[in-house]
Structures are given as structure tokens and as C-alpha cells.
Design an enzyme around this catalytic site. Structure first.
Site, PDB file in Angstrom:
ATOM      1  N   ARG A 142       0.836  -1.209   0.000  1.00 44.08           N
ATOM      2  CA  ARG A 142       0.000   0.000   0.000  1.00 44.08           C
ATOM      3  C   ARG A 142       0.871   1.260   0.000  1.00 44.08           C
ATOM      4  O   ARG A 142       0.348   2.373  -0.081  1.00 44.08           O
ATOM      5  CB  ARG A 142      -0.880   0.033   1.250  1.00 44.08           C
ATOM      6  CG  ARG A 142      -1.739  -1.180   1.427  1.00 44.08           C
ATOM      7  CD  ARG A 142      -3.200  -0.824   1.265  1.00 44.08           C
ATOM      8  NE  ARG A 142      -3.955  -2.039   1.010  1.00 44.08           N
ATOM      9  CZ  ARG A 142      -5.003  -2.106   0.208  1.00 44.08           C
ATOM     10  NH1 ARG A 142      -5.434  -1.040  -0.421  1.00 44.08           N
ATOM     11  NH2 ARG A 142      -5.642  -3.241   0.021  1.00 44.08           N
ATOM     12  N   SER A 143       2.180   1.094   0.131  1.00 49.34           N
ATOM     13  CA  SER A 143       3.053   2.258   0.283  1.00 49.34           C
ATOM     14  C   SER A 143       2.972   3.236  -0.893  1.00 49.34           C
ATOM     15  O   SER A 143       2.968   4.450  -0.664  1.00 49.34           O
ATOM     16  CB  SER A 143       4.500   1.812   0.509  1.00 49.34           C
ATOM     17  OG  SER A 143       4.603   1.154   1.751  1.00 49.34           O
TER      18      SER A 143
ATOM     19  N   THR B 203      11.055  -3.696   2.578  1.00 46.27           N
ATOM     20  CA  THR B 203      10.157  -4.622   3.245  1.00 46.27           C
ATOM     21  C   THR B 203      10.718  -6.038   3.126  1.00 46.27           C
ATOM     22  O   THR B 203      11.845  -6.240   2.674  1.00 46.27           O
ATOM     23  CB  THR B 203       8.716  -4.463   2.701  1.00 46.27           C
ATOM     24  OG1 THR B 203       7.854  -5.295   3.452  1.00 46.27           O
ATOM     25  CG2 THR B 203       8.614  -4.810   1.231  1.00 46.27           C
TER      26      THR B 203
ATOM     27  N   LYS C  13      15.206  -6.292   5.122  1.00 44.29           N
ATOM     28  CA  LYS C  13      15.532  -5.247   6.103  1.00 44.29           C
ATOM     29  C   LYS C  13      16.911  -5.435   6.731  1.00 44.29           C
ATOM     30  O   LYS C  13      17.547  -4.455   7.128  1.00 44.29           O
ATOM     31  CB  LYS C  13      14.457  -5.190   7.193  1.00 44.29           C
ATOM     32  CG  LYS C  13      13.113  -4.670   6.675  1.00 44.29           C
ATOM     33  CD  LYS C  13      12.084  -4.503   7.784  1.00 44.29           C
ATOM     34  CE  LYS C  13      10.742  -4.095   7.201  1.00 44.29           C
ATOM     35  NZ  LYS C  13       9.717  -3.871   8.233  1.00 44.29           N
TER      36      LYS C  13
ATOM     37  N   ASP D   8       9.753   1.918  11.791  1.00 42.97           N
ATOM     38  CA  ASP D   8       8.650   1.046  12.234  1.00 42.97           C
ATOM     39  C   ASP D   8       8.256   1.317  13.688  1.00 42.97           C
ATOM     40  O   ASP D   8       7.066   1.397  14.014  1.00 42.97           O
ATOM     41  CB  ASP D   8       9.038  -0.430  12.089  1.00 42.97           C
ATOM     42  CG  ASP D   8       8.994  -0.900  10.647  1.00 42.97           C
ATOM     43  OD1 ASP D   8       8.214  -0.330   9.861  1.00 42.97           O
ATOM     44  OD2 ASP D   8       9.730  -1.846  10.307  1.00 42.97           O
TER      45      ASP D   8
ATOM     46  N   GLY E 238       6.157 -12.315  20.297  1.00 42.96           N
ATOM     47  CA  GLY E 238       7.035 -12.565  19.159  1.00 42.96           C
ATOM     48  C   GLY E 238       8.416 -11.995  19.405  1.00 42.96           C
ATOM     49  O   GLY E 238       8.576 -11.006  20.138  1.00 42.96           O
ATOM     50  N   ALA E 239       9.410 -12.633  18.812  1.00 41.54           N
ATOM     51  CA  ALA E 239      10.791 -12.176  18.976  1.00 41.54           C
ATOM     52  C   ALA E 239      11.532 -12.242  17.648  1.00 41.54           C
ATOM     53  O   ALA E 239      12.744 -12.422  17.605  1.00 41.54           O
ATOM     54  CB  ALA E 239      11.493 -13.008  20.041  1.00 41.54           C
TER      55      ALA E 239
ATOM     56  N   GLY F 176      11.849 -10.471  13.489  1.00 40.77           N
ATOM     57  CA  GLY F 176      12.224  -9.170  12.958  1.00 40.77           C
ATOM     58  C   GLY F 176      11.232  -8.075  13.312  1.00 40.77           C
ATOM     59  O   GLY F 176      11.628  -6.929  13.573  1.00 40.77           O
TER      60      GLY F 176
ATOM     61  N   GLY G 131      -2.867  -3.138  12.253  1.00 39.51           N
ATOM     62  CA  GLY G 131      -1.582  -2.523  11.969  1.00 39.51           C
ATOM     63  C   GLY G 131      -1.609  -1.447  10.901  1.00 39.51           C
ATOM     64  O   GLY G 131      -0.553  -0.965  10.475  1.00 39.51           O
TER      65      GLY G 131
HETATM   66  P1  ATR Z   1       8.822 -11.305  11.409  1.00 36.85           P
HETATM   67  O1  ATR Z   1       9.830 -10.560  10.585  1.00 36.85           O
HETATM   68  O2  ATR Z   1       7.407 -11.160  10.910  1.00 36.85           O
HETATM   69  O3  ATR Z   1       8.929 -11.028  12.857  1.00 36.85           O
HETATM   70  P2  ATR Z   1      10.082 -13.832  11.910  1.00 36.85           P
HETATM   71  O4  ATR Z   1      11.385 -13.164  12.184  1.00 36.85           O
HETATM   72  O5  ATR Z   1      10.069 -15.099  11.140  1.00 36.85           O
HETATM   73  O6  ATR Z   1       9.114 -12.851  11.125  1.00 36.85           O
HETATM   74  O7  ATR Z   1       9.347 -14.038  13.310  1.00 36.85           O
HETATM   75  C1  ATR Z   1       8.096 -14.651  13.401  1.00 36.85           C
HETATM   76  C2  ATR Z   1       7.623 -14.628  14.856  1.00 36.85           C
HETATM   77  O8  ATR Z   1       6.332 -15.267  14.940  1.00 36.85           O
HETATM   78  C3  ATR Z   1       8.537 -15.383  15.801  1.00 36.85           C
HETATM   79  O9  ATR Z   1       8.482 -14.767  17.065  1.00 36.85           O
HETATM   80  C4  ATR Z   1       7.870 -16.759  15.835  1.00 36.85           C
HETATM   81  O10 ATR Z   1       8.150 -17.524  16.992  1.00 36.85           O
HETATM   82  P3  ATR Z   1       9.539 -18.386  17.076  1.00 36.85           P
HETATM   83  O11 ATR Z   1      10.626 -17.384  17.300  1.00 36.85           O
HETATM   84  O12 ATR Z   1       9.348 -19.275  18.257  1.00 36.85           O
HETATM   85  O13 ATR Z   1       9.652 -19.111  15.786  1.00 36.85           O
HETATM   86  C5  ATR Z   1       6.415 -16.375  15.832  1.00 36.85           C
HETATM   87  N1  ATR Z   1       5.524 -17.439  15.349  1.00 36.85           N
HETATM   88  C6  ATR Z   1       5.414 -17.907  14.092  1.00 36.85           C
HETATM   89  N2  ATR Z   1       4.477 -18.884  14.022  1.00 36.85           N
HETATM   90  C7  ATR Z   1       3.976 -19.031  15.283  1.00 36.85           C
HETATM   91  C8  ATR Z   1       2.974 -19.865  15.890  1.00 36.85           C
HETATM   92  N3  ATR Z   1       2.297 -20.760  15.155  1.00 36.85           N
HETATM   93  N4  ATR Z   1       2.728 -19.725  17.208  1.00 36.85           N
HETATM   94  C9  ATR Z   1       3.417 -18.827  17.949  1.00 36.85           C
HETATM   95  N5  ATR Z   1       4.372 -18.015  17.454  1.00 36.85           N
HETATM   96  C10 ATR Z   1       4.653 -18.104  16.139  1.00 36.85           C
END
Ligand code: ATR
Length: 280
Positions: free
Chosen positions: A15-16, A63, A67, A106, A131-132, A134, A246
Site C-alpha cells: 500500500r506504500s 520490506t 531489512k 517502524d 514474538g521475537a 524481525g 496494523g
Molecule cells: P517477522 O519478521 O514477521 O517477525 P520472523 O522473524 O520469522 O518474522 O518471526 C516470526 C515470529 O512469529 C517469531 O516470534 C515466531 O516464533 P519463534 O521465534 O518461536 O519461531 C512467531 N511465530 C510464528 N508462528 C507461530 C505460531 N504458530 N505460534 C506462535 N508463534 C509463532
């Protein structure tokens, strides 16, 4: 004509271009700039962006999945891009000016959406970040800078959450923020703000935490928008929380990038209202 673009793979649904075209119109710059999609081969990000810069390109947004490569490509980084370890905005400054500047807007976009658009000041609040990957890494430094009381990072694999905590240890100490890593099943309760930065919904996995994490009236924000965000937002609404997608973050991070490039602040709230109408 100053050219800008969003570089990624895929970029077809971004959409940017529409957002930046509207910013340019608002600021009276529609004749002076353009904003396009730049599809980069997975093994050809740097060469594609360099060719664009050589052809009147002045900057680009970055994107998925580039990144981190953009971070490596920048000659200098803003402090928030250093903290994020990732770059979503490049400005192609000449070598005599210091070379390409890498920024990450971001986190500032997310903070602005929460504090200004959703009217939830973060100071003193308890935050739970899911989540942890990117997406979390990109915003954590900016969240800390708003001085919430604490930020709990919960992730499927706790070691990745702990790594984020370690990377931000000094920054959180400087801002007086308690930062901790948890498993999804064991992340406490009663948070004021919940931010979903996992890709669990894309995997069709549903909401990965139990409802007790929300205090009544909490803000529950998913960084995604459109159908991907729907299960999380429905769940949040059913718990009595205020759901938020978002889209605001998307518009606000774009506004931050626009300002870095053009030195003018667009009316992001108006663009957000417009986008919501189009998507409704
Ligand atoms: P992004 O850039 O969108 O953050 P990413 O770096 O692949 O993509 O990170 C995806 C995140 O979603 C991670 O925190 C992942 O958990 P893990 O680090 O344990 O892999 C989380 N995630 C993906 N699928 C998931 C699921 N089914 N349940 C819970 N967490 C999930």
C-alpha cells in the site's frame, strides 16, 4: 523528478505507493517526486537498489525479506536503526554527505499510532510484546524509549526473546524499563497494552496466549491488517479489550520516512481515515 520506491519481494500488494502519493499531494510535492514498487530478486537486493539510486532514486523503503541486508548496505545508521538491527528506510545521500543513511521508522510509527491515534500514552504502562522475530526487534527500542513500567517479551522459543532482552539491556536500563523474556504460556496477566508481532495468524495458528494477559479495557494491537489480523482482533474484542490493527502503524511509519526524505510532515491521520474507508 526525485524517485522513491518500496523494495521487497513480494511488493505487488504494498500500500506504500498509494500512501506516499497522497502524502506528496498533501505537501504540494506531487510534481516533484514519484514512488514506485521495486521488486528485487531474492539474491539481487543490493544491485537492484544501487541501479535505482543511479537512475534518479533518492531513497527507498525496504520490506520483507531485505531489512537486514539494507542494514548492512547503509553507510551510516540512525540510533534507532542500530538498535533494531534492521533498516526499513534508506536515503541515498551522496558520499560527500556521508553516504547512504539507514533508518528504521517502524517503531516510531507504532508508538505514534498507539499514543496519538489510539490515545494511549505508554509511560508507566505494562506492555506485553508477542514474538521475537524481525517485527519485534524493529520496534522494541522505540517502545522502551517511551518509558513504560515494563515490557514482557513472550515467544514460542524463549531463547529468542531472551536474546532481544540482552540486546536491549543497556537501553532499557537507561530508560528505567523492566524488560523480561517469557514463554507464551507463562507471561503473566493484566497488561495495559498487548502487541502481537508474531506471524502465528499467517500460519493459521490462532492467538498464542490466554485471555488473562489482558486487563479490562486493554489495548490489543496486531501489527497485521486485513484478513490476517481478524482472528486476533475478534479474540481481543471478545475479551473486552480495544482491538487495533496494523494499518495505523503502516501509515505512520510511512509518514516518518516521508519526513526523513522530504523534510515535510504529512497529515497521516487523514490518510489513515481514507485507507480505512477504502478497505471497509
Ligand atoms: P517477522 O519478521 O514477521 O517477525 P520472523 O522473524 O520469522 O518474522 O518471526 C516470526 C515470529 O512469529 C517469531 O516470534 C515466531 O516464533 P519463534 O521465534 O518461536 O519461531 C512467531 N511465530 C510464528 N508462528 C507461530 C505460531 N504458530 N505460534 C506462535 N508463534 C509463532
Amino acid at each position: 523528478l526525485a524517485r522513491y520506491a518500496v523494495a521487497g519481494n513480494p511488493v505487488a500488494h504494498s500500500r506504500s505507493p498509494a500512501i506516499h502519493a497522497e502524502f506528496a499531494r498533501q505537501c504540494g510535492m506531487a510534481q516533484a517526486m514519484s514512488y514506485e514498487r521495486l521488486l528485487c530478486p531474492l539474491d539481487g537486493f543490493a544491485s537492484t537498489v544501487q541501479a535505482f539510486a543511479a537512475a534518479s532514486g533518492r531513497g527507498c523503503n525496504i520490506t520483507v525479506p531485505f531489512k537486514f541486508e539494507a542494514h548492512a548496505l547503509a553507510a551510516r545508521l540512525t540510533q534507532r536503526a542500530q538498535l533494531a538491527g534492521a533498516v526499513n528506510t534508506l536515503r541515498f545521500d551522496a558520499a560527500s554527505e556521508g553516504g547512504w543513511l539507514g533508518d528504521n521508522t517502524d517503531g516510531a510509527g507504532l508508538v505514534r499510532d498507539i499514543e496519538i491515534n489510539a490515545q494511549r500514552p505508554l509511560a508507566g504502562q505494562r506492555l506485553l510484546l508477542l514474538g521475537a522475530g524481525g517485527a519485534s526487534a524493529g520496534v522494541l527500542g522505540s517502545l522502551i524509549a517511551r518509558r513504560p513500567a515494563e515490557i514482557c517479551i513472550a515467544n514460542r522459543s524463549v531463547d529468542k526473546a531472551q536474546a532481544l532482552v540482552d540486546q536491549h539491556a543497556n537501553w532499557s536500563f537507561e530508560h528505567g524499563v523492566r524488560l523480561s523474556a517469557h514463554a507464551l504460556r507463562d507471561c503473566g496477566q493484566g497488561f495495559d497494552v498487548l502487541i502481537n508481532a508474531t506471524s502465528a495468524s499467517l500460519a493459521g495458528a490462532g492467538v498464542p496466549v490466554s485471555p488473562e494477559v489482558l486487563r479490562p479495557g486493554a489495548l490489543a494491537l496486531d501489527m497485521m491488517y486485513g484478513p490476517a489480523a481478524a482472528p486476533f482482533l475478534d479474540w481481543a474484542r471478545a475479551q473486552g479489550a480495544e482491538p487495533r490493527d496494523g494499518l495505523g502503524m503502516l501509515v505512520e511509519q510511512a509518514a516518518e520516512a516521508f519526513e526523513l526524505w522530504r523534510g515535510a510532515r504529512p497529515d497521516s491521520a487523514a490518510v489513515l481515515r481514507q485507507l480505512r474507508q477504502e478497505l471497509a
